[in-house]
Design a protein around this motif. Structure first.
Motif, short mmCIF file in Angstrom:
data_model
loop_
_atom_site.label_atom_id
_atom_site.label_comp_id
_atom_site.label_asym_id
_atom_site.label_seq_id
_atom_site.Cartn_x
_atom_site.Cartn_y
_atom_site.Cartn_z
N GLN A 170 -8.17 23.76 -47.52
CA GLN A 170 -8.37 25.20 -47.58
C GLN A 170 -7.09 25.87 -48.08
O GLN A 170 -6.00 25.32 -47.95
CB GLN A 170 -8.74 25.73 -46.19
CG GLN A 170 -10.04 25.12 -45.65
CD GLN A 170 -10.27 25.46 -44.19
OE1 GLN A 170 -9.44 26.09 -43.56
NE2 GLN A 170 -11.40 25.00 -43.66
N PRO A 171 -7.20 27.08 -48.67
CA PRO A 171 -6.00 27.76 -49.19
C PRO A 171 -4.94 27.95 -48.09
O PRO A 171 -5.23 28.44 -47.00
CB PRO A 171 -6.56 29.12 -49.67
CG PRO A 171 -8.00 28.85 -49.96
CD PRO A 171 -8.44 27.83 -48.96
N GLY A 172 -3.72 27.50 -48.37
CA GLY A 172 -2.62 27.66 -47.43
C GLY A 172 -2.67 26.71 -46.25
O GLY A 172 -1.86 26.85 -45.32
N GLU A 173 -3.58 25.73 -46.27
CA GLU A 173 -3.71 24.81 -45.14
C GLU A 173 -2.47 23.94 -45.01
O GLU A 173 -1.93 23.44 -45.99
CB GLU A 173 -4.95 23.95 -45.31
CG GLU A 173 -5.25 23.06 -44.11
CD GLU A 173 -6.61 22.39 -44.20
OE1 GLU A 173 -7.01 21.74 -43.22
OE2 GLU A 173 -7.27 22.52 -45.25
N LYS A 174 -2.03 23.76 -43.77
CA LYS A 174 -0.85 22.93 -43.50
C LYS A 174 -1.26 21.68 -42.74
O LYS A 174 -2.26 21.66 -42.02
CB LYS A 174 0.19 23.74 -42.73
CG LYS A 174 0.76 24.89 -43.53
CD LYS A 174 1.87 25.61 -42.79
CE LYS A 174 2.45 26.74 -43.65
NZ LYS A 174 3.54 27.47 -42.96
N TYR A 183 3.47 19.65 -44.26
CA TYR A 183 3.26 19.88 -45.68
C TYR A 183 2.24 21.00 -45.85
O TYR A 183 1.24 21.07 -45.12
CB TYR A 183 2.73 18.62 -46.36
CG TYR A 183 3.65 17.44 -46.26
CD1 TYR A 183 4.62 17.20 -47.21
CD2 TYR A 183 3.55 16.55 -45.18
CE1 TYR A 183 5.47 16.11 -47.12
CE2 TYR A 183 4.39 15.46 -45.07
CZ TYR A 183 5.35 15.24 -46.04
OH TYR A 183 6.19 14.16 -45.94
N GLU A 184 2.50 21.86 -46.83
CA GLU A 184 1.49 22.83 -47.24
C GLU A 184 0.71 22.21 -48.38
O GLU A 184 1.26 21.83 -49.41
CB GLU A 184 2.12 24.15 -47.69
CG GLU A 184 1.07 25.20 -48.04
CD GLU A 184 1.65 26.58 -48.24
OE1 GLU A 184 0.99 27.42 -48.88
OE2 GLU A 184 2.78 26.83 -47.77
N LEU A 185 -0.60 22.08 -48.19
CA LEU A 185 -1.41 21.29 -49.11
C LEU A 185 -1.80 22.09 -50.34
O LEU A 185 -2.22 23.24 -50.24
CB LEU A 185 -2.67 20.81 -48.39
CG LEU A 185 -2.44 20.01 -47.09
CD1 LEU A 185 -3.77 19.57 -46.52
CD2 LEU A 185 -1.54 18.81 -47.35
N PRO A 186 -1.67 21.49 -51.53
CA PRO A 186 -2.14 22.14 -52.75
C PRO A 186 -3.66 22.31 -52.70
O PRO A 186 -4.37 21.53 -52.05
CB PRO A 186 -1.73 21.16 -53.86
CG PRO A 186 -0.72 20.25 -53.25
CD PRO A 186 -1.04 20.19 -51.80
N ALA A 193 -10.93 15.53 -42.11
CA ALA A 193 -10.83 16.54 -41.06
C ALA A 193 -11.80 16.22 -39.94
O ALA A 193 -12.79 15.50 -40.12
CB ALA A 193 -11.13 17.93 -41.63
N ASP A 194 -11.48 16.75 -38.75
CA ASP A 194 -12.46 16.72 -37.67
C ASP A 194 -13.15 18.08 -37.66
O ASP A 194 -13.16 18.79 -38.67
CB ASP A 194 -11.81 16.36 -36.33
CG ASP A 194 -10.72 17.37 -35.93
OD1 ASP A 194 -10.67 18.47 -36.51
OD2 ASP A 194 -9.92 17.05 -35.02
N ALA A 195 -13.70 18.47 -36.55
CA ALA A 195 -14.44 19.73 -36.51
C ALA A 195 -13.54 20.95 -36.63
O ALA A 195 -14.03 22.05 -36.90
CB ALA A 195 -15.26 19.81 -35.21
N LYS A 196 -12.22 20.79 -36.46
CA LYS A 196 -11.33 21.96 -36.45
C LYS A 196 -10.22 21.90 -37.48
O LYS A 196 -9.82 22.93 -38.02
CB LYS A 196 -10.70 22.11 -35.05
CG LYS A 196 -11.69 22.46 -33.96
CD LYS A 196 -10.97 22.67 -32.63
CE LYS A 196 -11.94 23.07 -31.53
NZ LYS A 196 -11.25 23.29 -30.23
N ARG A 197 -9.68 20.73 -37.79
CA ARG A 197 -8.46 20.69 -38.59
C ARG A 197 -8.41 19.38 -39.39
O ARG A 197 -9.17 18.44 -39.12
CB ARG A 197 -7.22 20.76 -37.70
CG ARG A 197 -7.01 19.48 -36.87
CD ARG A 197 -6.22 19.72 -35.63
NE ARG A 197 -5.79 18.50 -34.97
CZ ARG A 197 -6.58 17.70 -34.24
NH1 ARG A 197 -7.87 17.95 -34.15
NH2 ARG A 197 -6.07 16.63 -33.64
N ALA A 198 -7.49 19.35 -40.36
CA ALA A 198 -7.26 18.13 -41.13
C ALA A 198 -6.51 17.13 -40.26
O ALA A 198 -5.53 17.47 -39.59
CB ALA A 198 -6.45 18.44 -42.39
N VAL A 199 -6.96 15.87 -40.29
CA VAL A 199 -6.33 14.83 -39.47
C VAL A 199 -5.75 13.70 -40.33
O VAL A 199 -5.10 12.80 -39.78
CB VAL A 199 -7.33 14.25 -38.45
CG1 VAL A 199 -7.72 15.30 -37.42
CG2 VAL A 199 -8.58 13.70 -39.15
#
Length: 672
Positions: A170-174, A183-186, A193-199
């Motif tokens: 997602q935009p600005g996802e860390k 890291y701030e992901l391009p 990801a799980d149900a809430k966040r990138a893992v």
């Protein structure tokens, strides 16, 4: 790729001599980089080329050895015993970015006990230079180095909702990786990801929030196939490289994904205990059928210079894992194995036969029949173009495809889209793929001016890169560009000469152009039929200042793809008229807005087949004599007939037709 000789010996019987092993592997493409003794083991460092990712694991190297020495290959069956509840009742896998992940498998093991790895496993990892962590992480690394398929173990309790979702960032996802760096992901990064966040970063590295720790009890084992370009882009953008990303960038065996998952679970059950849940979550698209490849036996002596017995050819291909589908006296057809994505053509099979049969079997004086080749249409056109440019006194230049962003903004004849930018500049500041060759040639011109070179006449034939919509690759257009110290009309003459040499029957038209770099009064768009062939013009004063040029400069850029399409490559001889020409000069008064190209086209059409050439001479302006907004165009028309000498009356009749036609089309009148 470092391999352990003790480890290899579990899959295939090795030659007694290490020198014999490394020498034969080198001759077949796995070059020896070094040998190191580690305890009672030996680590052999082999150079694995990018087209052979199957050899980034011990099984792949053992397969090569088995074929070369005709030994039996022993691969573990990988049949872990499942006794727990169905995995589908505990976890969920969804692929929301199928273009980035073609397949994802997950298995769940409950009740494991994290602890140190046994010495045999730890020693093998140490031989390869891999850090020893714990029994679970070491098992995933062991299987990766065994078969070349990266795996990852998640602490299942740390996955929200028991969900695994493969999606774009997602935009600005860390994201915090297991190296505990944030890291701030391009945009567009493939994440797990799980149900809430990138893992996890797909194919690159796991996350600190879901890593296996001493308190871990339940595991989710990932084995997947991620897009090569996506993994490469992520690893380079974040400067985060790993053994996993190295393998995914080169491609994994699509049919070895489930075997690696089962093998990993089998090892974990053996090393850490626990209970494997029944079944597997396997999501993804259908795997395309592998293409059938035909190998003609007659091609072997033509390419290699020696005969290889047909039974030997068939045995080599089947030993390499190819599935034979047809065999007759003149050919064999096979389907390559899933781990050999590099086998797609007949010549690939010929190379495999030569490699295994032994290059040393080919005598130095082996005769290889040469086959005449023909130049492509493009090659023939480019030769003509180069000949014209050199004859016009220009020298060919060669410049870099990567330029500064300001250069792209300075001259945009083909597109107004933003240039494609690279994350790592080729030179300082040069991070954009060029959209025109003109800025590069003007920079070369400036350099030559500083060296006080008296004549700076340069041209270049190269590709420009024009962005397309969406994620499509850029359009690579081949163009001809030139810079000269001569004026507009001289450069226009060179353009006309190029077109005349390539497409003699074609006529170019000159139309207005609006390019900020060029002088408003001395620039033009060049058209060939209904298409834009290119642009032409003298640099304005501000344009010369922008590129720090001291003297005048003229540039042009032409679309060579259009010229190649219009080229007339078959010479056609036409008889020359034995009769003398007759010339008539015309002085036509027209409105200021009327362009010479319109006058020339009308005159040529009205004169018909008797018109041999039309030559512009001058433009005259005088408000008192001609009127406001008027100009007179003086030009000569040369007439010639193939049937006889034209009389004055016949020539005057043609002239009169031209005058009448100009009056109707452009409002022209013969000047008194």
């Amino acid at each position: 790729m470092i391999v352990s000789t003790n480890w290899l010996s579990e899959y295939v019987d090795l030659p007694k001599s290490l020198d014999e092993l490394t020498e034969r592997l080198t001759l077949t493409g796995l070059n020896l980089e070094g040998v190191e003794t580690v305890g009672d083991d030996t680590g052999v460092d082999l150079e694995v080329t990018s087209n052979r990712p199957d050899c980034l694991g011990h099984v792949g190297v053992a397969r090569e050895i088995a074929v070369l020495w005709e030994k039996e290959l022993k691969i573990p069956t990988a049949k872990p015993q499942a006794a727990g509840q169905p995995v589908s009742a505990l976890a969920l896998v969804a692929i929301e970015a199928p273009q980035l992940c073609s397949r994802y498998t997950a298995r769940v093991i409950k009740g494991v006990k994290i602890g140190p790895s046994p010495e045999w496993l730890a020693n093998r990892l140490r031989t390869l230079g891999i850090a020893v962590i714990n029994n679970v992480v070491d098992a995933t690394n062991y299987v990766m180095m065994e078969c070349g398929q990266p795996l990852h173990a998640f602490d299942f309790a740390k996955l929200n909702g028991g969900a695994i979702i493969v999606r774009e960032s997602q935009p600005g996802e860390k994201f915090t990786a297991i190296n505990h760096q944030e890291y701030e992901l391009p945009a567009g990064t493939c994440v797990i990801a799980d149900a809430k966040r990138a893992v996890a970063l797909a194919g690159v590295m796991g996350g600190a929030d879901s890593e296996v720790s001493d308190a871990t009890v339940d595991l989710l084992i990932e084995s997947a196939d991620f897009d090569c370009m996506s993994v490469r882009s992520t690893a380079r953008a974040l400067n985060l490289h790993s053994p996993s990303s190295y393998r995914f960038e080169r491609g994994v065996d699509p049919e070895g994904i489930d075997w690696a998952s089962r093998r990993c679970c089998e090892l974990i059950l053996e090393l850490a205990g626990g209970q494997l849940c029944d079944g597997v979550l396997d999501e993804g698209s259908e795997r395309p059928a592998r293409p059938e490849i035909k190998l003609r036996f007659e091609q072997l002596p033509r390419v290699l210079g020696i005969e290889v017995p047909k039974p030997a050819v068939r045995k080599i291909l089947t030993d390499l894992g190819c599935e034979e589908t047809h065999e007759c006296d003149h050919c064999v057809k096979v389907i390559p194995p899933s781990w050999r994505a590099d086998l797609t053509r007949e010549i690939d099979l010929i190379e495999e036969v030569a490699r295994i049969h032994g290059y040393e079997q080919i005598p130095e004086d082996a005769g290889v029949r040469m086959a005449a080749s023909t130049r492509t249409r493009s090659d023939r056109v480019l030769e003509k173009v180069r000949g014209v440019m050199v004859a016009a006194g220009l020298n060919e230049a060669l410049t870099l495809s990567a330029v500064e962003a300001s250069w792209c903004d300075a001259f945009r004849p083909w597109t107004n889209a933003e240039p494609l930018a690279a994350s790592t500049p080729v030179l300082r500041g040069a991070n954009c793929l060029r959209q025109s060759l003109v800025p590069s040639l003007l920079t070369a011109r400036r350099h030559n001016e500083k060296l006080s070179n008296p004549e700076i006449e340069l041209f270049e034939i190269a590709k420009v890169y024009l962005p397309q919509s969406g994620d499509e690759l850029p359009a690579e257009r081949r163009v001809l560009s030139a810079t000269s110290g001569r004026g507009f009309f001289e450069a226009k003459g060179v353009v006309e000469s190029v077109v005349a040499a390539v497409a003699p029957a074609a006529r170019i038209a000159i139309e207005p152009a609006e390019l900020p770099l060029l002088d408003p009064a001395r620039q033009a768009t060049v058209r060939l039929g209904d298409a834009v062939l290119g642009v032409l013009g003298e640099l304005s004063e501000s344009g010369r200042e922008q590129f720090e040029l001291r003297g005048p400069a003229t540039v042009f850029e032409l679309d060579l793809e259009l010229l190649i399409e219009a080229a007339e490559l078959r010479p056609i001889a036409q008889p020359l008229s034995p009769y003398p020409p007759v010339s008539r000069d015309l002085n036509i008064v027209v409105d200021e807005a009327v362009r010479w190209s319109a006058v020339e086209e009308t005159a040529r059409t009205a004169g018909g087949e008797l018109v041999e050439s039309i030559a512009y001479q001058e433009t005259y302006r005088d408000e008192q004599r001609l009127g406001v907004g008027k100009k007179s165009l003086l030009f000569g028309v040369q007439l010639r007939s193939a049937a006889g000498t034209l009389t004055s009356e016949q020539a005057d009749a043609v002239r009169d037709r031209i005058v009448v036609a100009l009056g109707k089309s452009v409002g022209g009148a013969l000047r008194a």
